[in-house]
Design an enzyme around this catalytic site. Structure first.
Site, PDB file in Angstrom:
ATOM      1  N   SER A   1       0.815  -1.212   0.000  1.00 38.84           N
ATOM      2  CA  SER A   1       0.000   0.000   0.000  1.00 38.84           C
ATOM      3  C   SER A   1       0.844   1.256   0.000  1.00 38.84           C
ATOM      4  O   SER A   1       1.990   1.273   0.477  1.00 38.84           O
ATOM      5  CB  SER A   1      -0.896  -0.018   1.238  1.00 38.84           C
ATOM      6  OG  SER A   1      -1.533   1.223   1.436  1.00 38.84           O
TER       7      SER A   1
ATOM      8  N   LYS B   1       2.434  -3.493   6.814  1.00 40.62           N
ATOM      9  CA  LYS B   1       2.763  -3.779   5.423  1.00 40.62           C
ATOM     10  C   LYS B   1       4.257  -3.580   5.158  1.00 40.62           C
ATOM     11  O   LYS B   1       4.882  -4.357   4.426  1.00 40.62           O
ATOM     12  CB  LYS B   1       1.933  -2.896   4.491  1.00 40.62           C
ATOM     13  CG  LYS B   1       0.477  -3.302   4.365  1.00 40.62           C
ATOM     14  CD  LYS B   1       0.333  -4.647   3.680  1.00 40.62           C
ATOM     15  CE  LYS B   1      -1.104  -4.987   3.385  1.00 40.62           C
ATOM     16  NZ  LYS B   1      -1.251  -6.306   2.707  1.00 40.62           N
TER      17      LYS B   1
ATOM     18  N   TYR C   1      -1.399   0.032  10.016  1.00 38.17           N
ATOM     19  CA  TYR C   1      -1.556  -0.713   8.770  1.00 38.17           C
ATOM     20  C   TYR C   1      -0.322  -0.542   7.889  1.00 38.17           C
ATOM     21  O   TYR C   1       0.246  -1.524   7.381  1.00 38.17           O
ATOM     22  CB  TYR C   1      -2.805  -0.216   8.035  1.00 38.17           C
ATOM     23  CG  TYR C   1      -3.006  -0.801   6.657  1.00 38.17           C
ATOM     24  CD1 TYR C   1      -3.440  -2.111   6.495  1.00 38.17           C
ATOM     25  CD2 TYR C   1      -2.795  -0.021   5.521  1.00 38.17           C
ATOM     26  CE1 TYR C   1      -3.631  -2.643   5.232  1.00 38.17           C
ATOM     27  CE2 TYR C   1      -2.998  -0.545   4.243  1.00 38.17           C
ATOM     28  CZ  TYR C   1      -3.418  -1.856   4.101  1.00 38.17           C
ATOM     29  OH  TYR C   1      -3.611  -2.368   2.845  1.00 38.17           O
TER      30      TYR C   1
END
Length: 320
Positions: free
Chosen positions: A124, A152, A148
């Site tokens: 992402s 990642k 998040y």
């Protein structure tokens, strides 16, 4: 060829599955088997001569990967994830799904000698953040400002290291914000970016929680699926030392997105968007950069959308 897709019940997983079935081949080889896994069983699909196995599985549980990897897949698309706002709200859940399950996948490949298996992970734009240059490259330092993005980024480092050691053939595709997503709003911080277009186009109201001058780096679902397929076909020797790179998106402000909506559906559609500032969503999304040089993806043959108007038109033509 045996292909395993995690997160296969999600909209991206379903679209990827349909595209692979329609092609019938990947990297010049006939697809003979698809294994589709998600927390809830993926929907059945008519795949012709391709053997399809669908299963519901919690990939955070001990031994969850065993049967999946014992089938020795040639390509693994790892799309399963807890999205941004949900990972921010529940640190333990985000770590378990986004990081621990990915590490278990990599360890499972290592223990089975799957060094030739191509493992593609959807990463992402959220891996970036903090004080950044105006235009980023793939090698800009990762300083995520959300759990998040941090999870990642940790997975990216592991996939790079496992690939360096020859334990897998990893490829990490950093996805721009995907618009326009079908369905209803979800827990992703970027969910509004689809909602402020999708709902007004359907005659419904939507809420925009961020300033209109906020810029996003976006890509259509169709182009993301094309990139996932192309990513499995790129020669490993062309990837270089870093297996991680940003896909070619489009930089667009929220105001420009709304103007594209106006051009497509008129003032009435734009008037259906209400502005209700959301500090939590804004803090997350505003930390994501909006401008990239995607020279590596371009060199490797990845293709982006031509314009944001094309993204809107594509959704109107196929809103599912």
């Amino acid at each position: 060829m045996h292909i395993l897709i995690t997160g296969a019940a999600g909209f991206l997983g379903q679209r990827l599955t349909q595209a692979l079935v329609a092609r019938g081949t990947l990297d010049g080889r006939t697809i003979t088997r698809l294994t589709l896994v998600d927390q809830s069983a993926p929907p059945a699909i008519d795949a012709g001569d391709i053997a399809v196995v669908t299963t519901s599985r919690d990939l955070t549980q001990a031994g969850a990967w065993n049967a999946l990897l014992d089938g020795r897949p040639d390509v693994i698309y790892h799309l399963a994830a807890v999205v941004s706002s949900a990972a921010e709200a529940d640190l333990e859940l985000g770590l378990a799904v986004n990081f621990d399950a990915t590490r278990a996948l990599l360890d499972g490949c290592r223990s089975r000698g799957l060094g030739q298996t191509r493992v593609l992970m959807a990463s992402s734009v959220a891996v970036y953040g903090g004080e950044l240059p105006e235009v980023l490259t793939d090698m800009t330092a990762l300083t995520p400002q959300s759990s998040y993005g941090t999870q990642k980024a940790m997975c990216e480092l592991l996939i790079n290291d496992f690939s360096r050691r020859g334990l897998i053939d990893g490829r990490v595709l950093r996805l721009p914000t995907i618009v326009i997503r079908p369905g209803r709003p979800n827990a992703a911080a970027s969910s509004f970016a689809s909602s402020i277009l999708r709902e007004p186009l359907a005659g419904e109201g939507a809420v925009c929680p961020v300033p209109t001058e906020l810029e996003l780096f976006v890509m259509s679902p169709g182009k993301v699926v094309e990139a996932l397929i192309h990513g499995a076909e790129v020669d490993a020797g062309e990837l270089g030392a870093s297996r991680c790179f940003m896909l070619p998106g489009i930089t667009v402000s929220v105001a420009e997105m709304l103007e594209a909506l106006r051009r497509r559906a008129g003032d009435a559609a734009v008037d259906r968007v209400r502005f209700e500032p959301g500090a939590a969503v804004t803090a997350i999304v505003a930390s994501w950069p909006g401008r990239f040089s995607t020279a590596k993806a371009d060199r490797l043959g990845f293709k982006g959308d031509d314009s944001f108007d094309d993204i809107v038109a594509g959704f109107v033509a196929d809103p599912h």
